[in-house]
Design a protein around this motif. Structure first.
Motif, short mmCIF file in Angstrom:
data_model
loop_
_atom_site.label_atom_id
_atom_site.label_comp_id
_atom_site.label_asym_id
_atom_site.label_seq_id
_atom_site.Cartn_x
_atom_site.Cartn_y
_atom_site.Cartn_z
N LEU A 143 0.03 9.79 -2.53
CA LEU A 143 -0.74 9.82 -1.29
C LEU A 143 0.18 10.00 -0.09
CD1 LEU A 143 -3.22 6.87 -1.96
CD2 LEU A 143 -3.59 9.31 -2.35
N PRO A 144 -0.33 10.51 1.02
CA PRO A 144 0.49 10.67 2.23
C PRO A 144 0.92 9.31 2.77
CG PRO A 144 -1.55 11.95 2.38
CD PRO A 144 -1.69 11.06 1.19
N PRO A 145 2.00 9.28 3.56
CA PRO A 145 2.45 8.02 4.17
C PRO A 145 1.33 7.37 4.99
CG PRO A 145 4.13 9.71 4.44
CD PRO A 145 2.91 10.41 3.89
N MET A 146 1.33 6.03 5.00
CA MET A 146 0.39 5.20 5.76
C MET A 146 -1.06 5.35 5.29
SD MET A 146 1.68 4.78 9.69
CE MET A 146 1.40 6.44 10.23
N THR A 147 -1.28 5.71 4.03
CA THR A 147 -2.65 5.80 3.51
C THR A 147 -2.86 4.95 2.26
OG1 THR A 147 -2.15 7.77 2.17
CG2 THR A 147 -2.95 8.13 4.42
N GLY A 148 -1.80 4.31 1.77
CA GLY A 148 -1.96 3.52 0.55
C GLY A 148 -2.98 2.40 0.70
N PHE A 167 -6.69 0.88 -1.39
CA PHE A 167 -7.18 -0.46 -1.68
C PHE A 167 -8.60 -0.65 -1.14
CE2 PHE A 167 -2.55 -2.11 -1.56
CZ PHE A 167 -2.40 -1.82 -2.91
N SER A 168 -8.86 -0.06 0.03
CA SER A 168 -10.19 -0.19 0.63
C SER A 168 -11.27 0.45 -0.23
CB SER A 168 -10.20 0.46 2.01
OG SER A 168 -9.35 -0.24 2.89
N GLY A 173 0.82 -1.21 0.00
CA GLY A 173 0.00 0.00 0.00
C GLY A 173 0.85 1.25 0.00
N GLU A 174 1.95 1.21 0.76
CA GLU A 174 2.85 2.37 0.78
C GLU A 174 3.48 2.60 -0.59
OE1 GLU A 174 3.50 4.58 3.76
OE2 GLU A 174 1.53 3.66 3.55
N THR A 175 3.80 1.50 -1.28
CA THR A 175 4.39 1.63 -2.62
C THR A 175 3.39 2.23 -3.60
OG1 THR A 175 5.80 -0.30 -2.22
CG2 THR A 175 5.47 0.36 -4.52
N VAL A 176 2.16 1.70 -3.56
CA VAL A 176 1.12 2.23 -4.43
C VAL A 176 0.77 3.66 -4.06
CG1 VAL A 176 -1.31 1.98 -5.10
CG2 VAL A 176 0.15 -0.05 -4.92
#
Length: 404
Positions: free
Chosen positions: A158-163, A167-168, A149-152
């Motif tokens: 997108l901001p960190p920890m939101t990838g 997906f959601s 998610g972080e890679t995507v």
């Protein structure tokens, strides 16, 4: 019909598994204090609680198809808001997003009852548990999407920890499409036409009225609610506890995956046991596993291996208790009263979870992970005591009947 519910659960589970644990870390970051980490679980379960009754009423009026798809779309909107909160660094906006995401949990809970709409009495717990089990795939996959998610997310800006939230969004949109297209004919509307009291004209009772008048429904709702509160309280604080002890995001995600596997992977076994051995023995089995989990967390909080074992037992205990308790909820009333008591059960379950999550953060800060484990034993003791009273009561009635 079960296959459609299974497909929707898999997709919805991705969102649940990916965002609940990551939400606690994001809440701690945006708020500036780990004491606020529990608000992630609190707001998610609060959102599920607030959605439970409206979705149940929508199901009674328009069917499961409309109700489940509407809840999934609301959850997708919540994931978008959560991403925006991180971009704007606005903590209250994150809380709103997590609350709306809780609608996805409400959908997952309602879907298990949808499996019972047309089920035969002898297979009701099994059918319910199959839908619960299907969440395993998405829910176990979800926490392991932290790193991808972080890679995507980085590729999308997108901001960190939101990838994982991205997906959601996709998963909830896909789940809504599955429910809209696949639930034809609608299981609840069909059940109301051909169920226990076809053509009934009496007005449905409210959930509160049923709880006041029906002892079995009251017991079942409490079992599900307190078991969920126990699970949420300990699980929601585990990522923070592990991170404070030097665990990487990958280790945190793997630990939560094992916990979620415990919640769902063996649910068909517990459903089969509940149909064969009875609901009360399976509830007691679940509470025994919850108790073992909390004792391990209390006595061995510094061991990463012990914490992992505790989380697996926590998931297994939750599964047995919720599968057996939910089957009792579904059979405690009939006809048009079922959506009302099912909605009330989901409301109670998530309200209790929200309360457990809200208290977990301050308790972790004040008493540590061990103290949290020991304190949660009180909830298990209530269920064990009540179940024992019901079991002995049934035994006494059986003995009296034979003596008579």
């Amino acid at each position: 019909m079960l296959s459609v519910l299974v497909g929707g659960q898999i997709l919805g589970g991705i969102g649940m598994g990916a965002t609940l644990s990551l939400g606690s870390l994001l809440a701690a970051q945006l708020s500036g204090s780990p004491a606020w980490a529990g608000t992630a679980a609190t707001m998610s379960t609060l959102g599920a609680a607030l959605a439970a009754i409206p979705l149940a009423r929508l199901a009674l009026a328009r069917g499961r198809r409309v109700s489940l798809s509407t809840g999934a779309l609301i959850a997708g909107a919540g994931a978008v808001i959560a991403i925006s909160s991180a971009a704007l660094a606005v903590f209250p906006l994150l809380l709103l997003g997590l609350m709306l995401l809780g609608s996805g949990s409400a959908v997952n809970l309602q879907a298990r009852f949808a499996a019972t709409d047309l089920a035969r009495p002898g297979s009701r717990a099994r059918d319910l548990s199959v839908v619960v089990w299907s969440t395993t795939i998405g829910a176990v996959l979800g926490p392991n999407l932290f790193s991808p998610g972080e890679t995507v997310g980085a590729a999308l800006g997108l901001p960190p920890m939101t990838g994982a939230f991205a997906f959601s969004v996709a998963a909830q949109l896909a789940a809504a499409a599955v429910y809209l297209a696949g639930l034809r004919p609608d299981p609840l509307l069909e059940a109301l036409k051909t169920g226990d009291r076809p053509g009934e004209t009496a007005a449905p009772q409210s959930g509160l009225t049923i709880l006041r008048r029906n002892a079995r429904a009251r017991y079942a709702v409490v079992v599900v609610a307190l078991s969920h509160a126990t699970m949420v309280a300990l699980m929601s604080m585990t990522p923070i506890h592990l991170r404070e002890h030097g665990a990487s995001l990958t280790i945190v995600g793997f630990t939560i995956s094992l916990h979620i596997a415990g919640m769902y992977a063996l649910s068909p076994v517990f459903g089969w046991l509940a149909d064969k051995a009875g609901r009360l023995p399976v509830v007691l089995l679940g509470q025994a596993m919850l108790l073992a989990s909390l004792l391990i967390a209390g006595f061995a909080a510094d061991s990463r291996t012990a914490v992992t074992v505790s989380l697996i037992l926590l998931g297994l205990g939750w599964s047995a208790s919720v599968v057996a308790g939910s089957a009792m909820v579904a059979e405690s009333v009939s006809g048009h009263d079922r959506p009302a008591i099912q909605g009330m059960s989901d409301l109670g379950m998530n309200a209790a979870g929200a309360f457990g999550g809200a208290l977990a953060g301050p308790v972790l800060t004040a008493a540590g992970y061990s103290g949290l484990g020991f304190l949660a034993i009180v909830l298990v003791a209530v269920v064990i005591g009540w179940t024992a009273v019901r079991t002995w009561g049934k035994a006494d009635q059986h003995a009296a009947a034979h003596q008579g």
